[in-house]
Design an enzyme around this catalytic site. Sequence first.
Site, PDB file in Angstrom:
ATOM      1  N   ALA A   1       0.826  -1.206   0.000  1.00 33.73           N
ATOM      2  CA  ALA A   1       0.000   0.000   0.000  1.00 33.73           C
ATOM      3  C   ALA A   1       0.858   1.253   0.000  1.00 33.73           C
ATOM      4  CB  ALA A   1      -0.895   0.003   1.232  1.00 33.73           C
ATOM      5  N   CYS A   2       2.008   1.168   0.658  1.00 35.58           N
ATOM      6  CA  CYS A   2       2.855   2.343   0.821  1.00 35.58           C
ATOM      7  C   CYS A   2       3.458   2.800  -0.496  1.00 35.58           C
ATOM      8  CB  CYS A   2       3.962   2.049   1.811  1.00 35.58           C
ATOM      9  SG  CYS A   2       3.302   1.709   3.428  1.00 35.58           S
ATOM     10  N   THR A   3       3.349   2.005  -1.547  1.00 35.86           N
ATOM     11  CA  THR A   3       3.892   2.425  -2.829  1.00 35.86           C
ATOM     12  C   THR A   3       2.769   2.787  -3.792  1.00 35.86           C
ATOM     13  OG1 THR A   3       3.918   0.196  -3.726  1.00 35.86           O
ATOM     14  CG2 THR A   3       5.860   0.895  -2.542  1.00 35.86           C
TER      15      THR A   3
END
Lengths: 125, 391
Positions: free
Chosen positions: B325-327
């Site tokens: 999700a962080c990307t």
Amino acid sequence: MYSEKVMEHFRNPRNMGEIPNADGVGTVGNPICGDLMTIYIKVKDDKLADIKFKTFGCGAAIATSSMMTELAKGRTLEDAMKITRKDVAESLDGLPPIKMHCSNLAADGLHEAIKDYYGKRKSQK
Amino acid sequence: MRRIYMDHAAGMPVDERVLKAMTPSFLVDYGNPSSVHSFGNEARRAIDQARSKVAELIGAEKKEEVIFTSGGTESNNLAIKGVAYRNRDKGNHIITSSIEHISVLNICKHLSKQGFEITYLPVDKYGIVDIQSLENEITGKTILVSIMYANGEIGTIEPIREIGEIVNNKKAFFHVDAVAAAGQMPIDVQNDKIDLLSLSSNDMYGPKGVGALYMKTGTRIQPVLQGGGQERGLRSGTENIPGIVGMGKAAEIAEAEMGREAERLTVLRDKFIRGVLDSIPESYLNGHPARRLPNNVNVRFSYIEGESLILSLDMEGVACSSGSACTSKTLEPSHVLLATGLRHEEAHGSLVFTLGKQNIEDDVEYVLGLLPDIVKRLRRISPLTPKELIT
């Protein structure tokens, strides 16, 4: 994307680890969201004698954990409760906007650990 | 510092032979193909030649069945919206899968707000589309089925021929997003009973900003762009001649060389995957072990998160991607990994390496040498790692 300072803390996190007999422990976040951190504190004379963290998450999550421990170490508990997410982000020369909410949890973790310490002390009395 | 690029699904270098083939279109043959004079004729000839090369690559019957666009996203828009709007009188049902490219999913979402019914077929744990569900869901109201040839993120190759058979029997149109597959494996639109097929130039070492849509003769679509009526009225706008020439050259090179290159990459891929799984505890392969694009390595590691893995590798000069999700812009982990049944926390720990022409065995060994220590370091930092894994 990240500031040099974020990368530096990501590369060399300060105060990473656990404190075996911690006086207070705070856990915030959730692995489902991708960020989870646990903060351990040791208290002496109402001051943060030691603080350590463990973090699952992105670069920003790890760097903010590390930065927060640097800001908090040695402070009085009252003072440490005043450390905000914004303070942590500013000390790192800023974070990408999308990371401000999801990954910038370290100050919350610190507050949880201090509350845990107060709670434990109360129940001991 | 040594720099190794292993993110070819995100962007590719242009083949030098392609660049060389494009140069005259900037400097000499710069005419407008719609013009009557000789400059126009030369530009028209250049496009025709490129059209033939793209048609050959996918086994099209006639070169006129190929329409040039600005890339994979536009081709998907033209195919799906084009069929939907033009064939509304026949039905309003569209079938796609849950692991399509974000452009296909967002086009379908857009159409669902305009009265179209969309069915998203599930996939198995390897990412293979469930054929039985397709047979259950397809009806007389189904006007279009859109399934990707192969998934660029987990590498899984879909059973396109079987799907084509089913769709053809039901008289619906069959659209295939072949952006990730084209240039890596042979495609035959006639054998696979494909009516529309999306291609992107950059995904086969051509320039960015150009793509193509194959449209079988007799396929009825409505154009998305209104204008001067270029590309048989289906894609108005002055043709991007250098881009089209480049895509044609890229298709020609792919046609000639992809067999050998796929063999070479498959060896590297399998060495890479085996190396990771053997050297790192609690590491797993995402996608199918064999029905897989030759260049795709997608692995996941328990207890750690993908973006911090990417940053760690980037510090060592290695470029790759993650389904974390962080990307993503949405803060959601990859919809593809979730569709294969992974939990959110599993999807966060994924890492995608997509290999390319300039990657050699030594590059794979270099990355295999780095990964175990990177994973170990991040696991030491993570509160989720069991004690016995930290030594």
